[in-house]
Design an enzyme around this catalytic site. Sequence first.
Site, PDB file in Angstrom:
ATOM      1  N   SER A  30       0.589  -1.268  -0.017  1.00 51.30           N
ATOM      2  CA  SER A  30      -0.221  -0.109   0.086  1.00 51.30           C
ATOM      3  C   SER A  30       0.658   1.922  -0.334  1.00 51.30           C
ATOM      4  O   SER A  30       2.053   1.012   0.065  1.00 51.30           O
ATOM      5  CB  SER A  30      -1.007   0.187   1.310  1.00 51.30           C
ATOM      6  OG  SER A  30      -2.231  -1.135   1.131  1.00 51.30           O
ATOM      7  N   SER A  78      -5.546   0.194  -2.635  1.00 46.03           N
ATOM      8  CA  SER A  78      -4.798  -0.162  -1.765  1.00 46.03           C
ATOM      9  C   SER A  78      -3.361   1.563  -1.942  1.00 46.03           C
ATOM     10  O   SER A  78      -2.801   2.087  -0.892  1.00 46.03           O
ATOM     11  CB  SER A  78      -3.038  -0.491  -2.106  1.00 46.03           C
ATOM     12  OG  SER A  78      -4.263  -1.901  -2.300  1.00 46.03           O
ATOM     13  N   SER A  80      -5.387   5.020  -1.041  1.00 51.97           N
ATOM     14  CA  SER A  80      -6.233   5.643  -1.131  1.00 51.97           C
ATOM     15  C   SER A  80      -5.970   5.724   0.187  1.00 51.97           C
ATOM     16  O   SER A  80      -7.305   5.529   1.396  1.00 51.97           O
ATOM     17  CB  SER A  80      -7.740   5.378  -1.587  1.00 51.97           C
ATOM     18  OG  SER A  80      -7.885   5.501  -2.959  1.00 51.97           O
ATOM     19  N   LYS A  81      -5.194   5.995   1.500  1.00 52.08           N
ATOM     20  CA  LYS A  81      -5.218   6.001   2.679  1.00 52.08           C
ATOM     21  C   LYS A  81      -4.356   7.186   2.737  1.00 52.08           C
ATOM     22  O   LYS A  81      -3.370   7.697   2.053  1.00 52.08           O
ATOM     23  CB  LYS A  81      -3.764   5.105   2.766  1.00 52.08           C
ATOM     24  CG  LYS A  81      -4.857   3.502   2.305  1.00 52.08           C
ATOM     25  CD  LYS A  81      -3.956   2.406   2.443  1.00 52.08           C
ATOM     26  CE  LYS A  81      -4.524   0.733   1.613  1.00 52.08           C
ATOM     27  NZ  LYS A  81      -5.490   0.429   2.305  1.00 52.08           N
ATOM     28  N   CYS A 115      -4.679  -0.850   9.121  1.00 52.48           N
ATOM     29  CA  CYS A 115      -4.008  -0.940   7.498  1.00 52.48           C
ATOM     30  C   CYS A 115      -2.785  -1.549   7.762  1.00 52.48           C
ATOM     31  O   CYS A 115      -2.244  -0.879   8.423  1.00 52.48           O
ATOM     32  CB  CYS A 115      -3.522  -0.384   6.616  1.00 52.48           C
ATOM     33  SG  CYS A 115      -2.810  -0.360   4.902  1.00 52.48           S
ATOM     34  N   ASN A 117      -0.502  -2.549   6.265  1.00 46.59           N
ATOM     35  CA  ASN A 117       0.642  -2.704   5.187  1.00 46.59           C
ATOM     36  C   ASN A 117       1.089  -1.765   5.525  1.00 46.59           C
ATOM     37  O   ASN A 117       2.360  -1.580   5.385  1.00 46.59           O
ATOM     38  CB  ASN A 117       0.153  -2.821   3.981  1.00 46.59           C
ATOM     39  CG  ASN A 117       0.164  -4.155   3.217  1.00 46.59           C
ATOM     40  OD1 ASN A 117       1.406  -4.535   3.215  1.00 46.59           O
ATOM     41  ND2 ASN A 117      -0.806  -4.592   2.273  1.00 46.59           N
ATOM     42  N   LYS A 288     -14.002  -7.502   5.880  1.00 46.92           N
ATOM     43  CA  LYS A 288     -13.070  -8.413   4.487  1.00 46.92           C
ATOM     44  C   LYS A 288     -14.144  -9.154   4.195  1.00 46.92           C
ATOM     45  O   LYS A 288     -14.702 -10.401   5.295  1.00 46.92           O
ATOM     46  CB  LYS A 288     -12.155  -8.301   5.068  1.00 46.92           C
ATOM     47  CG  LYS A 288     -10.758  -7.111   4.592  1.00 46.92           C
ATOM     48  CD  LYS A 288     -10.998  -5.939   4.060  1.00 46.92           C
ATOM     49  CE  LYS A 288     -10.249  -4.662   4.601  1.00 46.92           C
ATOM     50  NZ  LYS A 288     -10.941  -3.536   3.570  1.00 46.92           N
ATOM     51  N   MET A 328      -4.300  -7.476   2.212  1.00 41.76           N
ATOM     52  CA  MET A 328      -4.138  -6.592   2.833  1.00 41.76           C
ATOM     53  C   MET A 328      -2.693  -6.568   3.672  1.00 41.76           C
ATOM     54  O   MET A 328      -3.872  -8.302   4.752  1.00 41.76           O
ATOM     55  CB  MET A 328      -5.785  -6.709   3.481  1.00 41.76           C
ATOM     56  CG  MET A 328      -6.256  -5.608   2.015  1.00 41.76           C
ATOM     57  SD  MET A 328      -7.212  -6.971   0.816  1.00 41.76           S
ATOM     58  CE  MET A 328      -9.023  -7.275   2.044  1.00 41.76           C
ATOM     59  N   GLY A 329      -2.605  -6.449   4.551  1.00 39.06           N
ATOM     60  CA  GLY A 329      -1.359  -6.692   5.921  1.00 39.06           C
ATOM     61  C   GLY A 329      -2.257  -7.822   6.641  1.00 39.06           C
ATOM     62  O   GLY A 329      -2.590  -8.547   7.280  1.00 39.06           O
TER      63      GLY A 329
END
Length: 404
Positions: A30, A78, A80-81, A115, A117, A288, A328-329
């Site tokens: 990400s 991934s 848009s954080k 998140c 990652n 998720k 995703m982590g």
Amino acid sequence: MDAPHRHASPAMPHAPQLRIPATYMRGGTSKGVFFRLQDLPAEAQVPGPARNALLMRVIGSPDPYGKHTDGMGGATSSTSKCVIISASTRPGHDVDYLYGQVSIDTAFVDWSGNCGNLSTAVGPFAIANGFIPAERIPQDGIVTVRVWQANIGKTILVHVPVSGGQVQETGDFELDGVTFPAAEIVLEFLDPSDEGEAGGAMFPTGHLVDDLDVPGVGTLKATMIAAGIPTVFVNAADIGYDGTELQPAINDDKAALAKLEAIRVAGALRMGLIQSPQEAATRQHTPKVAFVAPPKAYVASSGKQVAADAIDLNVRALSMGKLHHAMMGTASVAIATAAAVPGTLVNLAAGGGTRDAVRFGHPSGTLRVGASVEQRDGQWTVTRAVMSRSARVLMEGWVRVPHD
């Protein structure tokens, strides 16, 4: 005929853009915009509409074109954080880490989860931005940054390599889903079960496998777990897949996306995360939804061959309504935890039995994650999950946004 032109309104003064110190970082698979809390405008230093508006404008959302042309976002879940880091108010921790998942096409910032990652990049950011005392930073070695994950109230240990007294970013560690090698950073998620929100148990329904009634789809076997991030697992075969799918097979199929969202909503209701289907629209980041299958060879999105005997199972997961390009982590923690508990769908897809680590196939390649689970008073819980990622600074300086 004269060319059309626009007149500026003399009654509208044009204020200069805000100029906010920021760092653009990749963490795992990400990337996001990192801020020190103290550098944000005063009204954005506290939760609320002003903070959300600022972060959306930084990313370039909402964007009906789905491109993020006028912002720092990359128009995928991934990329848009945003991350806000501050000196920790929690004893025994170095920094507080707050994560915002910015929706691409709606005016919405989801604060409901972590998140995994970008957790990787929190350690290097903390060291580079003065949150770690100088006496703890060796000339060469490892600095362990103790991170309080403020969204979910959990501790993450980020083991950051240091070379010449500075964060080491280059190296030969390769991570599937990331183009270039970098330095290896080991992440430890301590007690990562997300029990506080999901009914007080790692398996909120009380079962390792449930019959999940999904409107318009039917009844599916499902493992619903709150570890790393609340996740709903179903068997790939039960929804018409074999677990080797890449992004186009899912993301170009509106019916498939609708089916998987229906599974996610049904799971969220069953786990007690939402009280009505309508609430799911305001909770896009969690839970998720993922589908699992026994090991099968496939060609990853990079063209790399993944052999069946190189993995324990295949997993594909969705993030913000689209199939993730890697994994995703936080979902990786959920996968490893569920794989370690005999009888879950994830464990069965991996061949059953007991295990303390799992290597799974995802659209970009493979990932190995370790998890330690135990039973306490008849309830399963996870004490630790471990994985290797990498991170690096892409750009640092100031991000600019219009004053409004």
